[in-house]
Design a protein around this motif. Structure first.
Motif, mmCIF file in Angstrom:
data_model
loop_
_atom_site.group_PDB
_atom_site.id
_atom_site.type_symbol
_atom_site.label_atom_id
_atom_site.label_comp_id
_atom_site.label_asym_id
_atom_site.label_seq_id
_atom_site.Cartn_x
_atom_site.Cartn_y
_atom_site.Cartn_z
ATOM 1 N N UNK A 171 -9.721 2.912 -5.451
ATOM 2 C CA UNK A 171 -10.216 1.781 -6.497
ATOM 3 C C UNK A 171 -8.603 1.613 -6.351
ATOM 4 N N UNK A 172 -7.575 1.793 -6.489
ATOM 5 C CA UNK A 172 -6.106 1.040 -6.428
ATOM 6 C C UNK A 172 -5.791 0.536 -5.152
ATOM 7 N N UNK B 234 1.227 -1.047 -0.283
ATOM 8 C CA UNK B 234 0.086 0.264 -0.245
ATOM 9 C C UNK B 234 0.881 1.090 0.089
ATOM 10 N N UNK B 235 2.278 1.617 0.463
ATOM 11 C CA UNK B 235 3.081 2.289 0.408
ATOM 12 C C UNK B 235 3.345 2.514 -1.116
ATOM 13 N N UNK B 236 3.010 1.707 -2.102
ATOM 14 C CA UNK B 236 3.904 1.862 -3.229
ATOM 15 C C UNK B 236 3.304 3.519 -3.416
ATOM 16 N N UNK B 237 3.952 3.963 -4.384
ATOM 17 C CA UNK B 237 3.407 5.850 -4.688
ATOM 18 C C UNK B 237 2.049 4.949 -6.143
ATOM 19 N N UNK B 238 1.813 6.009 -5.143
ATOM 20 C CA UNK B 238 0.887 6.071 -6.578
ATOM 21 C C UNK B 238 -0.911 5.484 -5.943
ATOM 22 N N UNK B 239 -0.894 4.405 -5.046
ATOM 23 C CA UNK B 239 -1.414 3.445 -4.668
ATOM 24 C C UNK B 239 -2.756 3.875 -3.567
ATOM 25 N N UNK C 149 -11.153 9.859 -5.391
ATOM 26 C CA UNK C 149 -9.663 10.335 -4.790
ATOM 27 C C UNK C 149 -9.602 10.433 -4.156
ATOM 28 N N UNK C 150 -8.564 9.802 -2.736
ATOM 29 C CA UNK C 150 -8.751 9.820 -1.316
ATOM 30 C C UNK C 150 -6.797 11.170 -0.799
ATOM 31 N N UNK C 151 -7.355 11.558 0.352
ATOM 32 C CA UNK C 151 -6.319 11.883 0.746
ATOM 33 C C UNK C 151 -6.180 11.233 2.410
ATOM 34 N N UNK C 152 -5.372 11.201 2.598
ATOM 35 C CA UNK C 152 -4.976 11.070 4.193
ATOM 36 C C UNK C 152 -3.558 9.457 4.689
ATOM 37 N N UNK C 153 -4.494 8.731 3.620
ATOM 38 C CA UNK C 153 -4.434 6.987 3.430
ATOM 39 C C UNK C 153 -2.786 7.291 3.488
#
Length: 320
Positions: A94-95, A84-89, A227-231
């Motif tokens: 959805x990702x 989950x820490x892979x950039x962009x995931x 799109x989400x932020x904070x994850x």
């Protein structure tokens, strides 16, 4: 005494020493003795393991012990946060859902489906809470809403459940019915199905099933936000809290890697040298899946986490 008698006597003496001195638990000493008889070529695996029912029993024993070590030492959570820490995931719902499905498939290929979902559920719920809070801040949902009633929540939870079922088909040890079915096929046809052969046949099926699963999941449970932020911050914090890998985690990965490598080694040799090569025939005869599983599991009782206290990676009470 001929060579076979000498080898068998050596194995017997070694097991007696292990039982008397107990550097490993007594049951592990017995398992190592059985494995030694096959590895040294005293007798074929089918004959040696016949009193236990079949080689499938030994595969069960070894695979379950390895899975227990992975559960005990938190390998699943570390793998989940690494993916989950892979950039962009983590920036897209959805990702994130697809990534969780991928992680679940990968783990359930070696650990029971139920245990995989139970391990990943807290991580999934933590990320869902972050997404729900973001939606509440944006005014997408009411203040008293239930996060589990969201479409994104349903998609995430169902992806865990169905992803485990898909991944459980990938390897012979992914689910108990696989081993039982393989044993019945081998008994009926007289043809041995190796770990690599099963995986090669199952991989395209699992990939196709996963693609269909993801499409259906998003059609039936389209996430409320894209799109989400904070994850990313949440995942970064969780990885920081985990810290460096412990000795027990490293030992578990070593035992797991050793086992999978030996499972695949005959297939790799056959690709390079051919199925008529002497080395392939030797490895195929000696590296029975059940024997390899027991050898890999035995490493968990040998590799120490604290040498001064003689504490190993796994205790027999854990394995029992």
């Amino acid at each position: 005494m001929d060579r076979t008698q000498q080898l068998l006597a050596a194995v017997l003496l070694g097991v007696i020493i292990l039982w008397i001195c107990e550097p490993v638990p007594i049951p592990v000493g017995g398992l190592l003795g059985v494995a030694g008889v096959v590895i040294l070529g005293v007798a074929p695996a089918g004959e040696v393991l016949a009193p236990f029912g079949s080689t499938t029993i030994f595969t069960f024993i070894g695979a379950f012990i390895l899975a227990q070590a992975m559960l005990k030492h938190g390998i699943a959570q570390r793998l989940a946060f690494a993916v989950l820490s892979i950039p962009g995931v983590a920036g897209s719902t959805y990702r994130v859902i697809v990534a969780f499905g991928f992680i679940t498939c990968l783990l359930s290929a070696f650990v029971s489906n139920t245990a995989t979902v139970a391990l990943l559920m807290p991580t999934a719920l933590g990320i869902l809470a972050v997404i729900a809070q973001l939606m509440q801040d944006r005014g997408v949902v009411r203040a008293d809403f239930d996060p589990l009633r969201l479409r994104v929540g349903a998609a995430l939870m169902l992806m865990l459940a169905y992803g485990a079922s898909v991944g459980g088909l990938l390897t012979p040890v992914g689910s108990p019915p696989n081993l039982i079915g393989r044993g019945l096929i081998e008994e009926a046809t007289g043809v041995r199905i190796s770990f690599a052969q099963w995986t090669a046949v199952a991989a395209p099926l699992c990939l196709a099933m996963f693609v269909v699963l993801a499409l259906i999941m998003f059609l039936l449970n389209k996430p409320e936000v894209r799109q989400i932020e904070g994850v990313e911050e949440y995942i970064r914090g969780q990885r920081s809290a985990q810290g460096r890998m412990s000795r027990a985690e490293v030992n578990t990965l070593v035992a797991f890697g050793f086992t999978v490598s030996l499972w695949l080694l005959p297939a790799v040799v056959s690709l390079i040298a051919g199925t008529d090569a002497g080395l392939y025939l030797f490895l195929d005869d000696r590296l029975d899946d059940g024997i390899v599983a027991v050898l890999g599991a035995s490493l968990l009782f040998i590799l120490p986490t604290n040498w001064k206290e003689r504490r190993a990676t796994l205790t027999w009470s854990d394995a029992a």
